[in-house]
Design a protein around this motif. Structure first.
Motif, mmCIF file in Angstrom:
data_model
loop_
_atom_site.group_PDB
_atom_site.id
_atom_site.type_symbol
_atom_site.label_atom_id
_atom_site.label_comp_id
_atom_site.label_asym_id
_atom_site.label_seq_id
_atom_site.Cartn_x
_atom_site.Cartn_y
_atom_site.Cartn_z
ATOM 1 N N UNK A 28 41.214 39.133 -96.028
ATOM 2 C CA UNK A 28 40.868 37.792 -96.508
ATOM 3 C C UNK A 28 39.456 37.737 -97.082
ATOM 4 N N UNK A 29 38.518 38.403 -96.429
ATOM 5 C CA UNK A 29 37.152 38.379 -96.941
ATOM 6 C C UNK A 29 37.036 39.127 -98.261
ATOM 7 N N UNK A 30 37.834 40.163 -98.431
ATOM 8 C CA UNK A 30 37.765 40.911 -99.683
ATOM 9 C C UNK A 30 38.561 40.252 -100.800
ATOM 10 N N UNK A 31 39.476 39.348 -100.467
ATOM 11 C CA UNK A 31 40.168 38.566 -101.497
ATOM 12 C C UNK A 31 39.236 37.483 -102.024
ATOM 13 N N UNK A 32 38.532 36.818 -101.128
ATOM 14 C CA UNK A 32 37.690 35.701 -101.531
ATOM 15 C C UNK A 32 36.234 36.090 -101.804
ATOM 16 N N UNK A 33 35.800 37.209 -101.280
ATOM 17 C CA UNK A 33 34.424 37.670 -101.469
ATOM 18 C C UNK A 33 34.454 39.061 -102.099
ATOM 19 N N UNK A 34 33.310 39.672 -102.215
ATOM 20 C CA UNK A 34 33.200 40.976 -102.858
ATOM 21 C C UNK A 34 33.411 42.099 -101.846
ATOM 22 N N UNK A 35 34.162 43.104 -102.251
ATOM 23 C CA UNK A 35 34.371 44.290 -101.415
ATOM 24 C C UNK A 35 33.166 45.210 -101.554
ATOM 25 N N UNK A 36 32.598 45.598 -100.445
ATOM 26 C CA UNK A 36 31.495 46.542 -100.436
ATOM 27 C C UNK A 36 31.977 47.777 -99.691
ATOM 28 N N UNK A 37 32.485 48.757 -100.432
ATOM 29 C CA UNK A 37 33.143 49.913 -99.828
ATOM 30 C C UNK A 37 32.170 50.777 -99.015
ATOM 31 N N UNK A 38 30.916 50.855 -99.437
ATOM 32 C CA UNK A 38 29.935 51.639 -98.684
ATOM 33 C C UNK A 38 29.688 51.026 -97.310
ATOM 34 N N UNK A 39 29.486 49.729 -97.291
ATOM 35 C CA UNK A 39 29.264 49.040 -96.022
ATOM 36 C C UNK A 39 30.498 49.141 -95.140
ATOM 37 N N UNK A 40 31.657 48.987 -95.727
ATOM 38 C CA UNK A 40 32.901 49.079 -94.959
ATOM 39 C C UNK A 40 33.081 50.479 -94.371
ATOM 40 N N UNK A 41 32.763 51.492 -95.147
ATOM 41 C CA UNK A 41 32.872 52.869 -94.652
ATOM 42 C C UNK A 41 31.920 53.146 -93.504
ATOM 43 N N UNK A 42 30.649 52.718 -93.646
ATOM 44 C CA UNK A 42 29.689 52.876 -92.555
ATOM 45 C C UNK A 42 30.158 52.138 -91.305
ATOM 46 N N UNK A 43 30.711 50.955 -91.506
ATOM 47 C CA UNK A 43 31.125 50.132 -90.370
ATOM 48 C C UNK A 43 32.284 50.764 -89.614
ATOM 49 N N UNK A 44 33.293 51.235 -90.325
ATOM 50 C CA UNK A 44 34.445 51.864 -89.660
ATOM 51 C C UNK A 44 34.003 53.114 -88.913
ATOM 52 N N UNK A 45 33.199 53.939 -89.560
ATOM 53 C CA UNK A 45 32.702 55.146 -88.901
ATOM 54 C C UNK A 45 31.830 54.804 -87.690
ATOM 55 N N UNK A 46 30.964 53.809 -87.835
ATOM 56 C CA UNK A 46 30.121 53.387 -86.716
ATOM 57 C C UNK A 46 30.924 52.836 -85.550
ATOM 58 N N UNK A 47 31.981 52.086 -85.844
ATOM 59 C CA UNK A 47 32.847 51.572 -84.789
ATOM 60 C C UNK A 47 33.562 52.681 -84.040
ATOM 61 N N UNK A 48 33.981 53.696 -84.781
ATOM 62 C CA UNK A 48 34.649 54.826 -84.136
ATOM 63 C C UNK A 48 33.685 55.624 -83.263
ATOM 64 N N UNK A 49 32.475 55.823 -83.759
ATOM 65 C CA UNK A 49 31.460 56.535 -82.973
ATOM 66 C C UNK A 49 31.106 55.739 -81.718
#
Length: 113
Positions: A28-49
């Motif tokens: 939903x946020x990426x439909x209505x707002x801008x997708x920031x793939x770098x931030x999303x990648x850091x976030x997923x990796x950080x959550x897993x760590x």
């Protein structure tokens, strides 16, 4: 079978719901707002760590893992480029998506051995 984390087990059982909720928020946020793939990648990796470190704490490996685990979100906020509110939303949803994903990986691949 390996020792199950007592505290983390309730989180591990709720991980599928967490994945669905965070995935819905991210879409939903990426439909209505801008997708920031770098931030999303850091976030997923950080959550897993973060989840992996907290699993080590829950399995009794030592209190230093707790400190490292709860410091991981702070490090993400400090070192991830957050120029817009959309980037912050991507960071939050991605972090919890990665966290829940790691808990599911632990549940289905590590605990099943």
């Amino acid at each position: 079978m390996s020792q199950q984390p007592h505290v983390g087990l309730s989180l591990i059982n709720k991980a599928p719901i967490g994945i669905l909720i965070t995935l819905l928020i991210a879409v939903l946020s990426n439909v209505f707002l801008t997708l920031n793939i770098t931030t999303l990648g850091y976030a997923v990796l950080g959550g897993m760590v973060c989840a992996a470190i907290l699993l080590a704490y829950w399995l009794g490996k030592g209190g230093v893992f707790f400190i490292l685990g709860v410091s991981t979100p702070l490090m993400l906020v400090l070192f991830t480029p957050l120029a817009t509110i959309a980037a912050l939303l991507n960071l939050l949803s991605g972090f919890f998506f990665g966290f829940c994903t790691m808990l599911l990986i632990y549940k289905y691949f590590i605990l099943k051995k």
